[in-house]
Design a protein around this motif. Structure first.
Motif, PDB file in Angstrom:
ATOM      1  N   PHE A 165      11.376  11.138   6.557  1.00  0.00           N
ATOM      2  CA  PHE A 165      10.777  11.275   5.229  1.00  0.00           C
ATOM      3  C   PHE A 165      11.863  11.276   4.161  1.00  0.00           C
ATOM      4  N   HIS A 166      12.948  12.021   4.401  1.00  0.00           N
ATOM      5  CA  HIS A 166      14.017  12.106   3.403  1.00  0.00           C
ATOM      6  C   HIS A 166      14.771  10.799   3.215  1.00  0.00           C
ATOM      7  N   ARG A 167      14.696   9.902   4.193  1.00  0.00           N
ATOM      8  CA  ARG A 167      15.364   8.608   4.031  1.00  0.00           C
ATOM      9  C   ARG A 167      14.847   7.868   2.816  1.00  0.00           C
ATOM     10  N   ASN A 168      13.513   7.905   2.616  1.00  0.00           N
ATOM     11  CA  ASN A 168      12.958   7.207   1.464  1.00  0.00           C
ATOM     12  C   ASN A 168      11.553   7.701   1.156  1.00  0.00           C
ATOM     13  N   PRO A 169      11.459   8.830   0.455  1.00  0.00           N
ATOM     14  CA  PRO A 169      10.134   9.369   0.137  1.00  0.00           C
ATOM     15  C   PRO A 169       9.331   8.450  -0.789  1.00  0.00           C
ATOM     16  N   GLU A 170      10.019   7.587  -1.543  1.00  0.00           N
ATOM     17  CA  GLU A 170       9.319   6.669  -2.448  1.00  0.00           C
ATOM     18  C   GLU A 170       8.454   5.696  -1.665  1.00  0.00           C
ATOM     19  N   ILE A 171       8.948   5.238  -0.512  1.00  0.00           N
ATOM     20  CA  ILE A 171       8.164   4.313   0.309  1.00  0.00           C
ATOM     21  C   ILE A 171       6.916   5.006   0.839  1.00  0.00           C
ATOM     22  N   VAL A 172       7.054   6.256   1.254  1.00  0.00           N
ATOM     23  CA  VAL A 172       5.902   7.018   1.741  1.00  0.00           C
ATOM     24  C   VAL A 172       4.858   7.105   0.638  1.00  0.00           C
ATOM     25  N   TYR A 173       5.302   7.419  -0.572  1.00  0.00           N
ATOM     26  CA  TYR A 173       4.376   7.531  -1.707  1.00  0.00           C
ATOM     27  C   TYR A 173       3.674   6.198  -1.961  1.00  0.00           C
ATOM     28  N   ARG A 174       4.432   5.104  -1.987  1.00  0.00           N
ATOM     29  CA  ARG A 174       3.844   3.782  -2.241  1.00  0.00           C
ATOM     30  C   ARG A 174       2.836   3.400  -1.149  1.00  0.00           C
ATOM     31  N   ALA A 175       3.169   3.718   0.103  1.00  0.00           N
ATOM     32  CA  ALA A 175       2.268   3.370   1.208  1.00  0.00           C
ATOM     33  C   ALA A 175       0.954   4.152   1.115  1.00  0.00           C
ATOM     34  N   VAL A 176       1.046   5.444   0.828  1.00  0.00           N
ATOM     35  CA  VAL A 176      -0.165   6.255   0.692  1.00  0.00           C
ATOM     36  C   VAL A 176      -0.974   5.784  -0.515  1.00  0.00           C
ATOM     37  N   LEU A 177      -0.314   5.527  -1.620  1.00  0.00           N
ATOM     38  CA  LEU A 177      -0.992   5.046  -2.823  1.00  0.00           C
ATOM     39  C   LEU A 177      -1.691   3.710  -2.546  1.00  0.00           C
ATOM     40  N   ALA A 178      -1.029   2.821  -1.818  1.00  0.00           N
ATOM     41  CA  ALA A 178      -1.636   1.534  -1.468  1.00  0.00           C
ATOM     42  C   ALA A 178      -2.884   1.748  -0.611  1.00  0.00           C
ATOM     43  N   ALA A 179      -2.797   2.683   0.345  1.00  0.00           N
ATOM     44  CA  ALA A 179      -3.924   2.934   1.243  1.00  0.00           C
ATOM     45  C   ALA A 179      -5.125   3.503   0.494  1.00  0.00           C
ATOM     46  N   VAL A 180      -4.893   4.456  -0.407  1.00  0.00           N
ATOM     47  CA  VAL A 180      -6.026   5.105  -1.082  1.00  0.00           C
ATOM     48  C   VAL A 180      -6.575   4.285  -2.243  1.00  0.00           C
TER      49      VAL A 180
END
Length: 196
Positions: A165-180
């Motif tokens: 998660f700490h490697r790139n939290p921005e990608i996690v945010y973008r992926a969740v945002l894309a999904a929802v």
């Protein structure tokens, strides 16, 4: 040229004189412009086999006693350069190979960026009756943009979730945002960032 340091662990092109190590440490702290933990300084120089562990520690102590670096008041365990240390770095940095200067400062900047990312994007690991709950917070520095909790069966997997998660939290945010939101563009962008 006469060498005056221990060279165990020092790779080709590494520093073999006390003076070079002094100059590099002053240069590193002056270039970064922020306090650095001594462990991080050690890690940076040893990652590239630039200097012997004992020589680095001895030089840090020597620089403090000479007033070229000082313990940070704001960040315990960290050191920063003094005006005199910045002057030494400015006058003598050309004595060091540019490749060593660039590697060292680049590694320090990456460490500072990682520390900032980890501070802004917290991860909490809590033991529960079935394993661990790992709660990740994506933040813009002022407020949480996203928080989610994942299950991990053991401490090792909980730490892996935190690390990834700490490697790139921005990608996690973008992926969740894309999904929802159902946005294909955001999903494609998140996938492109993951694979690049």
């Amino acid at each position: 040229m006469e060498y005056d340091t221990f060279t165990a662990g020092v790779g080709p092109g590494g520093l073999r004189t006390k003076n070079d190590i002094r100059v590099l440490l002053c240069y590193l702290l002056a270039s970064v412009g922020a306090p650095l933990p001594q462990e991080d300084i050690l890690s940076i120089l040893q990652e590239y086999d630039l200097a012997n562990y004992f020589e680095i520690m001895d030089t840090l102590s020597d620089l403090q006693s000479k007033g070229l670096i000082q313990a940070s008041q704001e960040f315990p365990g960290c050191v920063t350069t003094t005006q005199q240390g910045r002057e030494v770095a400015r006058q003598l940095d050309v004595t060091l190979p540019i490749s060593i200067r660039e590697k060292t400062v680049g590694a320090a900047m990456n460490l500072l960026a990682r520390a900032k990312r980890e501070q802004e994007n917290r991860v909490e690991i809590k033991k529960n009756e079935k394993g661990y709950s790992v709660t990740c917070h994506v933040s813009d520095g002022e407020m949480d943009l996203l928080a989610f909790t994942l299950y991990a069966p053991d401490r090792y997997q909980a730490n892996q979730i935190k690390k990834n998660f700490h490697r790139n939290p921005e990608i996690v945010y973008r992926a969740v945002l894309a999904a929802v939101t159902g946005s294909r563009d955001l999903a494609a962008d998140a996938l492109r960032r993951i694979t690049s």
